[in-house]
Enzyme design. Structure first.
Site, PDB file in Angstrom:
ATOM      1  N   HIS A 255       6.185  22.471   6.890  1.00 17.19           N
ATOM      2  CA  HIS A 255       5.783  22.283   5.492  1.00 17.19           C
ATOM      3  C   HIS A 255       6.925  21.637   4.718  1.00 17.19           C
ATOM      4  O   HIS A 255       8.075  21.645   5.174  1.00 17.19           O
ATOM      5  CB  HIS A 255       5.393  23.624   4.853  1.00 17.19           C
ATOM      6  CG  HIS A 255       6.505  24.621   4.792  1.00 17.19           C
ATOM      7  ND1 HIS A 255       7.527  24.530   3.878  1.00 17.19           N
ATOM      8  CD2 HIS A 255       6.762  25.724   5.529  1.00 17.19           C
ATOM      9  CE1 HIS A 255       8.372  25.532   4.057  1.00 17.19           C
ATOM     10  NE2 HIS A 255       7.935  26.262   5.048  1.00 17.19           N
TER      11      HIS A 255
ATOM     12  N   SER B 269       9.138  26.751   9.499  1.00 16.92           N
ATOM     13  CA  SER B 269       9.987  26.138   8.491  1.00 16.92           C
ATOM     14  C   SER B 269      11.288  25.615   9.095  1.00 16.92           C
ATOM     15  O   SER B 269      11.268  24.781   9.998  1.00 16.92           O
ATOM     16  CB  SER B 269      10.244  27.163   7.376  1.00 16.92           C
ATOM     17  OG  SER B 269      10.845  26.567   6.265  1.00 16.92           O
TER      18      SER B 269
END
Length: 242
Positions: free
Chosen positions: A150, A127
Site C-alpha cells: 500500500h 507494508s
C-alpha cells in the site's frame, strides 16, 4: 582409575558447556528472537533473525505491542558480517510493518551482507515488511501467508502543502525502487498494486497470498522452513566451492 576420572571430568565439562550454550540461546530467543543454528549435518553455522510484530523506529511503540527494535537488529547484522565463522543468515518474518526508515535500514543492511541470506514470510509480510522480505538473496513464503502492498501512510498532523506531498512521493519512490531492484516486480506494477481501490476495506492497496506473491515476482518460491534452510545450505556450499 585416573583415566576414568579424566573422562568423567571431561564429560562434566562438556555437559556444563552445553547447558551454558542452551541457556545463552534461550536468553537470545527471549530478548531478541535471535539464535545460532549449527546442529545440521553439514555443520553450517547459520544465524537466525526474526522480524516479528511491528518494526519499531525512532519512537517507542506502546508497551503492549509486539515489536522488533531496529537498534537490536542493525548491530546483529554488523556482527554477522564481521564474524568469519558465520556461513549464512535465515530471516523469519511475520510483521505488520512499522517505521519506514527503520525498515529500509534493516533491508539495506541485509541486502549488503556478503554471506548467503534467505528470507521466509510466515503469517504476514505487510507494508515495510515487503522490502525486508525481498532484501535476501532468495525468498520464500508459506502458502497461507499474506503480503500487503500500500502507499506510505502518515500519522498525526499532516500539513497539506506541495512540499509535503513531494516528500511523501520521494519516500514512496525509495520503497518501490528498492523492492523492484531486489525482486522480479517492476516499479510500474508495484504502483498499480499500491493504488488498487478494490481489495482493502479502509485503504488502497493489495493483499497477496503466498502463491500470488510468487506469481507477481515479489517472492522467489512458495515453501516453509525446510525449503528455506535447504536452499540456504545449498547456497553456502556453492559459495565454499568458489
Amino acid at each position: 582409575m585416573e583415566e576414568k576420572e579424566i573422562r568423567e571430568n571431561n564429560k562434566e565439562k562438556a555437559d556444563g558447556a552445553d547447558l551454558e550454550r542452551e541457556r545463552e540461546q534461550n536468553e537470545q530467543i527471549r530478548d531478541m528472537g535471535q539464535v545460532t543454528l549449527d546442529g545440521n549435518a553439514g555443520k553450517h553455522r547459520v544465524e537466525l533473525l526474526t522480524i516479528i510484530g511491528e518494526v519499531e523506529g525512532h519512537e517507542s511503540s506502546p508497551s503492549h505491542s509486539k515489536t522488533t527494535k531496529y537498534e537490536h537488529v542493525l548491530p546483529k547484522l554488523a556482527l554477522i558480517e564481521d564474524d568469519e565463522s558465520v556461513d549464512g543468515l535465515l530471516i523469519l518474518l511475520n510483521t505488520v510493518g512499522g517505521d519506514v526508515e527503520a525498515g529500509l535500514a534493516i533491508a539495506e543492511m541485509i541486502a549488503s551482507l556478503s554471506v548467503p541470506t534467505v528470507s521466509l514470510v510466515l503469517g504476514g509480510g505487510h507494508s515495510i515488511g515487503v522490502p525486508m522480505a525481498v532484501s535476501a538473496d532468495y525468498s520464500f513464503v508459506v502458502p497461507s501467508a499474506t503480503m500487503v502492498i500500500h502507499p506510505v501512510r502518515s500519522s498525526g498532523m499532516f500539513i497539506g502543502v506541495a512540499q509535503t506531498y513531494r516528500n511523501m512521493e520521494k519516500i514512496q519512490d525509495r520503497i518501490t525502487t528498492f523492492i523492484s531492484s531486489h525482486s522480479r516486480t517492476s516499479k510500474e506494477r508495484l504502483e498499480e498494486l499500491m493504488l488498487d481501490t478494490t481489495q482493502l476495506v479502509k485503504d488502497v492497496g493489495t493483499m497477496l497470498e503466498g502463491p500470488e506473491a510468487v506469481k507477481e515476482g515479489l517472492i522467489d518460491a512458495v515453501g516453509g522452513v525446510r525449503e528455506a534452510l535447504g536452499k540456504l545450505y545449498e547456497m553456502i556450499d556453492e559459495r565454499k566451492r568458489q
